[in-house]
Scaffold this motif. Structure first.
Motif, PDB file in Angstrom:
ATOM      1  N   ILE A 241       0.835  -1.206   0.000  1.00 22.78           N
ATOM      2  CA  ILE A 241       0.000   0.000   0.000  1.00 22.78           C
ATOM      3  C   ILE A 241       0.868   1.253   0.000  1.00 22.78           C
ATOM      4  CG2 ILE A 241      -1.617   1.345   1.398  1.00 22.78           C
ATOM      5  CD1 ILE A 241      -2.888  -1.298   2.245  1.00 22.78           C
ATOM      6  N   ILE A 242       1.907   1.256   0.829  1.00 20.74           N
ATOM      7  CA  ILE A 242       2.792   2.423   0.875  1.00 20.74           C
ATOM      8  C   ILE A 242       3.504   2.611  -0.460  1.00 20.74           C
ATOM      9  CG2 ILE A 242       4.865   3.383   1.967  1.00 20.74           C
ATOM     10  CD1 ILE A 242       3.985   2.036   4.558  1.00 20.74           C
ATOM     11  N   GLY A 243       4.011   1.509  -1.025  1.00 22.71           N
ATOM     12  CA  GLY A 243       4.672   1.600  -2.326  1.00 22.71           C
ATOM     13  C   GLY A 243       3.716   1.996  -3.435  1.00 22.71           C
ATOM     14  N   GLY A 244       2.484   1.447  -3.393  1.00 23.29           N
ATOM     15  CA  GLY A 244       1.494   1.797  -4.399  1.00 23.29           C
ATOM     16  C   GLY A 244       1.087   3.252  -4.336  1.00 23.29           C
ATOM     17  N   ALA A 245       1.011   3.787  -3.116  1.00 20.26           N
ATOM     18  CA  ALA A 245       0.644   5.195  -2.966  1.00 20.26           C
ATOM     19  C   ALA A 245       1.728   6.121  -3.504  1.00 20.26           C
ATOM     20  CB  ALA A 245       0.374   5.508  -1.493  1.00 20.26           C
ATOM     21  N   GLN A 246       2.953   5.628  -3.617  1.00 15.16           N
ATOM     22  CA  GLN A 246       4.070   6.449  -4.095  1.00 15.16           C
ATOM     23  C   GLN A 246       4.453   6.141  -5.540  1.00 15.16           C
ATOM     24  OE1 GLN A 246       7.370   6.560  -1.224  1.00 15.16           O
ATOM     25  NE2 GLN A 246       5.978   5.801   0.327  1.00 15.16           N
ATOM     26  N   ILE A 294      -0.711  11.965   5.087  1.00 14.71           N
ATOM     27  CA  ILE A 294      -1.763  11.736   6.084  1.00 14.71           C
ATOM     28  C   ILE A 294      -2.625  10.542   5.687  1.00 14.71           C
ATOM     29  CG2 ILE A 294      -3.862  12.726   7.094  1.00 14.71           C
ATOM     30  CD1 ILE A 294      -2.445  15.474   6.894  1.00 14.71           C
ATOM     31  N   ILE A 295      -2.937  10.425   4.390  1.00 13.58           N
ATOM     32  CA  ILE A 295      -3.730   9.286   3.916  1.00 13.58           C
ATOM     33  C   ILE A 295      -2.985   7.976   4.170  1.00 13.58           C
ATOM     34  CG2 ILE A 295      -4.659   8.155   1.858  1.00 13.58           C
ATOM     35  CD1 ILE A 295      -5.265  10.953   0.752  1.00 13.58           C
ATOM     36  N   ILE A 296      -1.691   7.947   3.836  1.00 11.97           N
ATOM     37  CA  ILE A 296      -0.890   6.742   4.068  1.00 11.97           C
ATOM     38  C   ILE A 296      -0.850   6.399   5.550  1.00 11.97           C
ATOM     39  CG2 ILE A 296       1.443   5.775   3.952  1.00 11.97           C
ATOM     40  CD1 ILE A 296       1.875   7.324   1.389  1.00 11.97           C
ATOM     41  N   PHE A 297      -0.691   7.418   6.391  1.00  6.68           N
ATOM     42  CA  PHE A 297      -0.647   7.178   7.840  1.00  6.68           C
ATOM     43  C   PHE A 297      -1.962   6.587   8.334  1.00  6.68           C
ATOM     44  CE2 PHE A 297      -1.631   8.667  12.134  1.00  6.68           C
ATOM     45  CZ  PHE A 297      -0.560   8.141  12.849  1.00  6.68           C
TER      46      PHE A 297
END
Length: 315
Positions: A241-246, A294-297
């Motif tokens: 998820i973190i990688g996909g968000a970036q 903030i969304i990732i957090f």
């Protein structure tokens, strides 16, 4: 004071100084290249900073009101249609995360068997992971080409030239799925090896006890293998998820302008466009980056909250 005590203190002092010298470079690097930009980005998100404005304007009463914009960057962000499109596209791409995890888990089950040539297949599936992402994106761009791409040639061959495939990366209805498939294909080998490593470290005593109790293969998988894979599944989900968000490189290479009707742009691509594109809006880009952070957090915190504790895996 005892001489031995003094010698110990001196030795400890020398070791402490030597230790500080070793850790000093990474600490300085952290404050210069991580903590410093991190704090500055918060400040910049409330300004009209464009990287060209002289910071002396902060102290000039006549220009201070122009430089500090308050929450105007955030207000502008939430009313920008392209921002919401990029955010939607980013979450759409994440559909590939569970698909890739299921695919990788099945591969790991096969890789865990003593089959002829299994080590060769492990290497083959891992090659895309260590290959240049730019080279892989260009390769798939040629594959998806509407005129001479291998995919459309295959479609024409199968249908006897009765069906002409679309221009996959220039069609708003197919571009996201095309990029998602490429990203899933590229990452499945690394995920499979993570699952494989976890499988090979599962306690053998659980399986021996299950066999002695007469459990069949499906029961062993459902009651032992899958529950004990939850920690690595949780790790893969969070990092995915973190990688996909970036994600930025794949859509940037395959669709340089964000695709038709901005249908392939991700949120990081949107940030990059405003930070380094023709509109040099660094403050606005910082605001968008903080919304993404903030969304990732929040998503990560929810994942940690919903994940089972280590004592409940086999329940």
């Amino acid at each position: 004071m005892n001489t031995s005590v003094l010698n110990k203190k001196k030795k400890w002092g020398d070791e402490a100084r030597a230790g500080l010298l070793f850790v000093l470079p990474p600490v300085i690097g952290f404050f210069l290249f991580t903590a410093g930009p991190f704090l500055f980005s918060i400040f910049a998100s409330f300004t009209e900073w464009d990287s060209m404005t002289d910071f002396s304007s902060i102290f000039d009463k006549e220009t201070r009101s122009y430089f500090f914009s308050g929450f105007s960057n955030y207000a502008k962000l939430f009313t920008d249609v392209d921002f919401w499109k990029a955010l939607w596209n980013t979450f759409w791409y994440m559909i590939g995360i569970p698909i890739g995890m299921v695919w990788a888990f099945c591969l790991a089950l096969a890789f865990n068997k003593e089959l002829p040539g299994v080590k060769i297949f492990r290497v083959i599936y891992y090659i895309p992971v260590v290959s240049s992402i730019v080279a892989v994106a260009l390769l798939w761009s040629w594959l998806y080409n509407g005129d001479y791409g291998l995919l459309n040639q295959f479609i024409r061959w199968v249908t006897g030239d009765r069906v002409q495939g679309p221009n996959w990366l220039q069609n708003a209805y197919t571009v996201k799925a095309s990029i998602m498939i490429m990203c899933t294909w590229r990452g499945v080998g690394g995920t499979a090896l993570l699952y494989l490593g976890a499988m090979q470290n599962l306690p053998k005593s659980y399986y021996e006890a299950a066999y002695m109790d007469g459990a069949n293969g499906w029961t062993i998988f459902r009651k032992i293998t899958w529950p004990l894979m939850q920690p690595i599944t949780f790790f893969i989900t969070i990092t995915g998820i973190i990688g996909g968000a970036q994600m930025i490189v794949e859509p940037q290479i395959m669709t340089p302008n964000g695709g038709p009707d901005y249908s392939s742009a991700t949120i990081v691509f949107y940030i990059w466009q405003h930070a380094f594109g023709s509109a040099d809006e660094k403050g606005y880009a910082c605001a968008a980056a903080w919304v993404l952070a903030i969304i990732i957090f929040i998503v990560t915190a929810v994942q940690f909250k919903l994940s089972p504790s280590s004592d409940n895996y086999l329940e």
